[in-house]
Design a protein around this motif. Structure first.
Motif, short mmCIF file in Angstrom:
data_model
loop_
_atom_site.label_atom_id
_atom_site.label_comp_id
_atom_site.label_asym_id
_atom_site.label_seq_id
_atom_site.Cartn_x
_atom_site.Cartn_y
_atom_site.Cartn_z
N ALA A 1 -101.71 -14.52 32.26
CA ALA A 1 -100.56 -14.32 32.28
C ALA A 1 -99.49 -14.43 31.27
N HIS A 2 -99.66 -15.23 30.18
CA HIS A 2 -98.93 -15.34 29.01
C HIS A 2 -99.23 -14.27 28.17
N PHE A 3 -100.35 -13.57 27.97
CA PHE A 3 -100.64 -12.62 26.89
C PHE A 3 -101.26 -11.32 27.51
N PRO A 4 -100.59 -10.65 28.52
CA PRO A 4 -100.97 -9.52 29.00
C PRO A 4 -101.66 -8.46 28.39
N GLY A 5 -101.06 -8.27 27.32
CA GLY A 5 -101.56 -7.11 26.47
C GLY A 5 -102.94 -7.38 25.46
N PHE A 6 -103.08 -8.62 25.48
CA PHE A 6 -104.24 -9.08 24.42
C PHE A 6 -105.59 -8.74 25.33
N GLU A 7 -106.11 -7.45 25.03
CA GLU A 7 -107.44 -6.98 25.52
C GLU A 7 -108.37 -6.61 24.48
N ALA A 8 -108.08 -6.71 23.36
CA ALA A 8 -108.93 -6.64 22.12
C ALA A 8 -108.94 -7.37 20.97
N GLY A 9 -109.86 -7.70 20.18
CA GLY A 9 -109.95 -8.60 19.15
C GLY A 9 -110.74 -9.65 19.09
N ALA A 10 -110.72 -10.64 18.27
CA ALA A 10 -111.50 -11.70 18.39
C ALA A 10 -110.98 -13.22 18.65
N VAL A 11 -111.67 -13.78 19.61
CA VAL A 11 -111.12 -14.91 20.28
C VAL A 11 -112.10 -16.18 19.71
N LEU A 12 -111.50 -17.05 19.33
CA LEU A 12 -112.43 -18.30 18.92
C LEU A 12 -112.17 -19.33 19.78
N ASP A 13 -113.37 -20.16 20.53
CA ASP A 13 -112.91 -21.22 21.48
C ASP A 13 -113.58 -22.62 20.71
N LEU A 14 -112.50 -23.37 20.32
CA LEU A 14 -112.92 -24.67 19.36
C LEU A 14 -113.18 -25.73 20.44
N TRP B 1 -105.13 -28.79 14.89
CA TRP B 1 -104.07 -27.91 14.39
C TRP B 1 -104.07 -27.45 13.07
N ARG B 2 -104.67 -28.27 11.92
CA ARG B 2 -105.01 -27.53 10.78
C ARG B 2 -106.10 -26.53 11.00
N SER B 3 -107.05 -26.68 11.83
CA SER B 3 -108.18 -25.78 11.98
C SER B 3 -107.53 -24.27 12.66
N VAL B 4 -106.55 -24.62 13.53
CA VAL B 4 -105.91 -23.26 13.98
C VAL B 4 -105.25 -22.48 12.95
N ARG B 5 -104.63 -23.25 12.05
CA ARG B 5 -104.00 -22.52 10.83
C ARG B 5 -104.96 -21.93 10.15
N GLU B 6 -105.99 -22.59 9.85
CA GLU B 6 -107.39 -22.16 8.77
C GLU B 6 -107.85 -20.75 9.58
N PHE B 7 -108.15 -20.90 10.48
CA PHE B 7 -108.89 -19.79 11.38
C PHE B 7 -107.94 -18.64 12.04
N GLY B 8 -107.02 -18.95 12.18
CA GLY B 8 -106.13 -18.22 12.91
C GLY B 8 -105.14 -17.00 12.06
N ILE C 1 -107.13 -18.13 19.26
CA ILE C 1 -107.90 -19.37 19.20
C ILE C 1 -107.42 -20.06 20.35
N VAL C 2 -108.41 -20.55 21.11
CA VAL C 2 -108.34 -21.36 22.40
C VAL C 2 -109.10 -22.66 22.26
N SER C 3 -108.55 -23.63 22.97
CA SER C 3 -109.35 -24.80 22.97
C SER C 3 -108.91 -25.62 24.14
N ASN C 4 -109.81 -25.71 25.25
CA ASN C 4 -109.47 -26.49 26.44
C ASN C 4 -109.89 -27.93 26.28
N GLN D 1 -118.33 -23.60 9.52
CA GLN D 1 -118.42 -22.01 8.77
C GLN D 1 -118.74 -21.21 10.19
N LEU D 2 -117.60 -20.39 10.19
CA LEU D 2 -117.54 -19.35 11.15
C LEU D 2 -118.04 -17.91 10.93
N PRO D 3 -118.42 -16.94 11.89
CA PRO D 3 -118.79 -15.67 11.52
C PRO D 3 -117.71 -14.70 10.92
N LEU D 4 -116.34 -15.32 11.45
CA LEU D 4 -115.32 -14.17 10.76
C LEU D 4 -114.34 -15.23 9.89
#
Length: 142
Positions: free
Chosen positions: A37-50, A133-140, A117-120, A108-111
């Motif tokens: 609902a918040h990101f309706p056009g986001f359908e491609a790319g790379a997502v990281l779940d922390l 929050w530092r990790s989101v800045r580092e990997f995003g 970046i999501v984290s639930n 150490q991440l693949p990308l």
């Protein structure tokens, strides 16, 4: 209010098993639906779940958006056993889904960068919340 974090890792097999077998389908699906609902056009790319745990949200993202590459990071080898076993049972997702064991900071991440970046289920385990929050800045990606 005093913040009382849970233990950082759920690294005992039985503890990880109980969590992996628990029914989080409804809240996890609400998480994915809110993202849509918040990101309706986001359908491609790379997502990281922390703090991906057994990977349910990773799988939900990958199944809903075939154009995504989705990586899950967790510090618990026991928890990731369940994620990898589920991935093995879903060969159509192999190559787009990957699980990595590592701790923040310093994993150490693949990308080098991720489009999202999501984290639930991580923040309440971190004894120092700024790590998230530092990790989101580092990997995003910018």
């Amino acid at each position: 209010m005093q913040r009382v974090p849970e233990p950082e890792l759920m690294d005992e097999f039985e503890q990880a098993r109980a969590y992996a077998l628990a029914d989080f389908a409804e809240p996890n699906q609400r998480f994915v639906d809110a993202w849509a609902a918040h990101f309706p056009g986001f359908e491609a790319g790379a997502v990281l779940d922390l703090g991906c745990g057994p990977g349910d949200i990773v799988f939900r993202f990958a199944e809903r958006w075939p154009g995504l590459t989705v990586h899950g990071l967790d510090g618990s080898a026991a928890m990731l056993q369940f994620a990898v076993a589920r991935l093995y049972e879903q060969p159509r997702l192999q190559g787009r889904v990957q699980f990595v064991q590592g701790l923040l900071p310093g994993a150490q991440l693949p990308l080098p960068r991720y489009d999202a970046i999501v984290s639930n289920s991580l923040l309440h385990h971190l004894h120092e919340p700024g790590v998230l929050w530092r990790s989101v800045r580092e990997f995003g990606a910018p």
